[in-house]
Design a protein around this motif. Sequence first.
Motif, PDB file in Angstrom:
ATOM      1  N   LEU A 128       0.822  -1.204   0.000  1.00 15.82           N
ATOM      2  CA  LEU A 128       0.000   0.000   0.000  1.00 15.82           C
ATOM      3  C   LEU A 128       0.859   1.257   0.000  1.00 15.82           C
ATOM      4  O   LEU A 128       0.526   2.256  -0.651  1.00 15.82           O
ATOM      5  N   ALA A 129       1.988   1.214   0.703  1.00 13.33           N
ATOM      6  CA  ALA A 129       2.898   2.365   0.693  1.00 13.33           C
ATOM      7  C   ALA A 129       3.400   2.637  -0.717  1.00 13.33           C
ATOM      8  O   ALA A 129       3.462   3.790  -1.168  1.00 13.33           O
ATOM      9  N   GLY A 130       3.753   1.563  -1.436  1.00 16.18           N
ATOM     10  CA  GLY A 130       4.215   1.738  -2.808  1.00 16.18           C
ATOM     11  C   GLY A 130       3.158   2.363  -3.690  1.00 16.18           C
ATOM     12  O   GLY A 130       3.450   3.211  -4.543  1.00 16.18           O
ATOM     13  N   MET A 131       1.912   1.974  -3.485  1.00 20.02           N
ATOM     14  CA  MET A 131       0.834   2.540  -4.293  1.00 20.02           C
ATOM     15  C   MET A 131       0.618   4.013  -3.965  1.00 20.02           C
ATOM     16  O   MET A 131       0.321   4.827  -4.854  1.00 20.02           O
ATOM     17  N   TRP A 167       9.219   4.753 -12.400  1.00 14.38           N
ATOM     18  CA  TRP A 167      10.345   4.748 -13.337  1.00 14.38           C
ATOM     19  C   TRP A 167       9.919   4.230 -14.700  1.00 14.38           C
ATOM     20  O   TRP A 167       9.939   4.949 -15.670  1.00 14.38           O
ATOM     21  N   GLU A 168       9.511   2.968 -14.790  1.00 13.36           N
ATOM     22  CA  GLU A 168       9.212   2.430 -16.114  1.00 13.36           C
ATOM     23  C   GLU A 168       7.991   3.093 -16.728  1.00 13.36           C
ATOM     24  O   GLU A 168       7.929   3.309 -17.930  1.00 13.36           O
ATOM     25  N   TYR A 169       6.997   3.386 -15.914  1.00 13.29           N
ATOM     26  CA  TYR A 169       5.776   4.000 -16.418  1.00 13.29           C
ATOM     27  C   TYR A 169       5.480   5.284 -15.664  1.00 13.29           C
ATOM     28  O   TYR A 169       4.588   5.312 -14.835  1.00 13.29           O
ATOM     29  N   LEU A 178      10.227  -5.558  -3.047  1.00 15.55           N
ATOM     30  CA  LEU A 178       9.987  -5.084  -4.405  1.00 15.55           C
ATOM     31  C   LEU A 178       8.697  -5.722  -4.917  1.00 15.55           C
ATOM     32  O   LEU A 178       8.375  -6.851  -4.549  1.00 15.55           O
ATOM     33  N   PHE A 179       7.996  -5.002  -5.764  1.00 10.46           N
ATOM     34  CA  PHE A 179       6.725  -5.500  -6.289  1.00 10.46           C
ATOM     35  C   PHE A 179       6.837  -5.539  -7.814  1.00 10.46           C
ATOM     36  O   PHE A 179       6.592  -4.551  -8.500  1.00 10.46           O
ATOM     37  N   HIS A 180       7.228  -6.706  -8.293  1.00  9.59           N
ATOM     38  CA  HIS A 180       7.576  -6.849  -9.698  1.00  9.59           C
ATOM     39  C   HIS A 180       6.351  -6.881 -10.600  1.00  9.59           C
ATOM     40  O   HIS A 180       5.227  -7.145 -10.172  1.00  9.59           O
ATOM     41  N   HIS A 197       9.219  -2.211  -9.637  1.00 10.77           N
ATOM     42  CA  HIS A 197       8.443  -1.382  -8.709  1.00 10.77           C
ATOM     43  C   HIS A 197       7.007  -1.198  -9.167  1.00 10.77           C
ATOM     44  O   HIS A 197       6.396  -0.164  -8.924  1.00 10.77           O
ATOM     45  N   GLN A 198       6.432  -2.224  -9.807  1.00  9.06           N
ATOM     46  CA  GLN A 198       5.045  -2.102 -10.258  1.00  9.06           C
ATOM     47  C   GLN A 198       4.089  -2.444  -9.124  1.00  9.06           C
ATOM     48  O   GLN A 198       3.309  -3.389  -9.204  1.00  9.06           O
ATOM     49  N   THR A 199       4.181  -1.642  -8.070  1.00 13.91           N
ATOM     50  CA  THR A 199       3.238  -1.826  -6.977  1.00 13.91           C
ATOM     51  C   THR A 199       1.824  -1.582  -7.471  1.00 13.91           C
ATOM     52  O   THR A 199       0.875  -1.867  -6.771  1.00 13.91           O
TER      53      THR A 199
END
Length: 893
Positions: A385-388, A439-441, A859-861, A876-878
Amino acid sequence: MPINTAERARLKADHQGLQNWRAWGPYVSERSWGTVREDYSEDGNAWDYLTHNHARSKAYRWGEDGLAGICDRYQLLVFALALWNGEDPFLKERLFGLTPDQANHGEDVKEYYFYLDALPSSAYLKYLYKYPQAQFPYQQLLVENSRRNRQQREYELIDTGIFDDDRYFDVFVEYAKENTHDLCVRIEVFNRGPEPAPIWVLPHLWFRNTWAWETERQPEPILRMHGHDSQSLCLVADSSNVAPLGNLLFPYKLDNYYLQTDASSQPLFTNNETNQELLYGVSNESHFVKDAFHRHFVDKTDCVNHELTGTKACIDYGMTVIEPAGSKVFRLRLSNQNPLDQPSHSLSEVDEIVAKRRAEADEFYAAIHPPKASADECLIQRQALAGMLWTKQIYLFDVQKWLDGDNAHAPPAESRRKIRNHHWRHLNSMRILSMPDKWEYPWFAAWDLAFHCIPLTLVDPEFAKEQLWLLLFEQFQHPNGQIPAYEWEFSDLNPPVHAWAVWRVYNMDRIRNGCADREFLERCFHKLMLNFTWWINKVDSEGHNVFEGGFLGLDNISSFDRSERPDDGATLKQADATGWMGMYCLNMMRIALALAKENPAYVGLATKFFEHYTYIGSAMKNMGGRSFQLWSDNDGMFCDVLSYPDGSYHRFHLRSLVNLIPLYAVERLEDNWIEQFPLFRDNLLWCLRNRASMTQACMTENKCSAGDVLLLSLVDQEQFRRILQRIADPDEFLSPFGLRSLSKHHADHPYSFNGERVQYEAAESTTWLKGGNSNWRGPVWFPTTFLMIESLRRFAQVYEGEMHIQTSEGAHDLTLIEMAADLANRMISLFARDASGRRAFYGDNEKFQSDPHWRDCLLFHEYFHSETGEGLGASHQTGWTGLVASLIDEWRR
């Protein structure tokens, strides 16, 4: 009902308009170089137009980037971290990564950073960056990845040996808001290495360049010294002479903001202007340009403004030598309150405010974690949730201005007008959007965003609802009804999951908060009808209710690019597109019935979507009266069919998610429930009596504990059982960690068509179709398995315990609800420690598996190796991988 916490009170005040806690947040990308918005090239090669090497010298037009960056709501003023270890050839101001042409498996970030904690209001945020002490191996990463072929693994930063002997710094950044416009910043740097090591900590504060793009330059804001005494140093960011931000329905201007820090530091100033002399050989208008701090430290060049003024500033704490196992804390405070007017408003409060907000974050998540979750699962859920929450970003893009250019004297090349998105001139965004990845998106993706909103509803339902509405908002949704897919090509097609997300978020919010937001549901429903009509008119070329749709987000799942029309006039009739549309009909039917409880006029629309579902269900097994259908008895699944102009056809006997997606179209209607809608009930019964040839293909009458129930499904019980046997088979779709995107059957039995073949690949793709890291040929993906779990639960409500599926793994046959639980547990096990203390997604990386400073940094791949569970693709695709937070919530209660 949610437990009242300090954070809940903030969210409520924010939603009611009493306070503005979202005025500042982590809305800054980790990378803006190489993006479509910054691309003004003639050929549309965005990655090459503005490279990582150029990024430190070129001012951005459409959005800034930085490490652990925060900014105001419209990104006029930005604060972010920069570092230097005395060895690197560049200041570390933004993330580095490889472009598709440089890497053997597509673009990839080559850094280690983690979003450790966050509150929805951004009242507390915590970030970790791991910074090597030796020279960062930029060239080594580039050369080695370029050398490797697609059959080899990616070469990662940790593979270079840069972290050997723990010779790196852990840089923790914490933000804590005292109030809506008062942010405390605490940066703590740990030396994990065996020897003392130097580091320069260089926080940056700057204005986004909004003044240099028009034909005539606009007034500029200014950063300058405000005070310097024995206690602290203070800068002021003054934009009082700048006109309110345009392109909005209301005037927006920043207050003056004051940045305080330790008195022993030194301020440096320059301007956020492109170094045109370096990049283009043209004289600079100002001697002070964007890359001045890089040249000041790395090149030892005298290029900063000694008048202590500019549009970009840096705090220089000097070289800080940190002892082994030691740390150093740096404190700053950014506020719209003038500290000279309020002596009590000091840096001495920073630690106390940070500790207070950190404790409130503990309180907030303690109220969210489900009661049966283990401590490790709570950690996983919280970091997901933090990543989101960290990945909320300002999305600045005016497509018309981007196509035509800002400066009449320097228009873009004419060729750009036809490269991409020229049909989307109406799209105009100054919105905070949930991104798949910073980063990627660093841009939104339509079907990703729909999935993001499910876990986001656990912590911030108002934000989740706003996100779903935004893509339906007039400045996003096309006038013809299409929802923009993603920035690289808005006109491409993502699966139509928006209605599903709207209906699910509405119900989550209703159940959790005890109040149904009918206004949200109704508003979205009207726009979804436009989108539904667009799909019917544009993606069903022959009007037979069997849909094409193209790649539909599944990139390289086929032997050819499904987005390209065949040259021989054939059309691809897609099982997944048609399954998605069946699901879309059922979602819209349920929404219409919910709205009909208060407004009977919606009953007619519920009937319309029910009937359209029957047309689709019938067509999948009839194809508009033709001699073929999408269901294949030999395969025991639905299959794509290539239909030729002469009436012949080719069925694709390829076992993939394409064959399973029709199971997502499932709903139930209980007799006692639909009694409240007599007109809908009568129309339904009429259909059953008078259109039996159609309805028998996609609905069955059953009895269960709730009474008589009508199961709406594109498969009958025997077809459902046959598909489930493949889903539950470890030699087909059942991975130890979820559903494989391609059946393992194709490991030994590749599928070929027109000289191209598809083979099961558990890890990274060995083909370049749709990009090297777009692999749907075996790996596990969260969104598709999540929807299968949802479907199994719906089927279980009808079949209850009467259907059992044989498995070769279990000691007994599984019921449908046990199958759903099993899939959920497999997905959770990607992150959770196993009996030996290892996390599957770390693979064989011992540093991550066992080091105490790495093992709980998750990490959330993007996707996962279907045999080992190792994380693959973007790291980092959280975004949709953040669905693990929802699985923990739903299966640990």
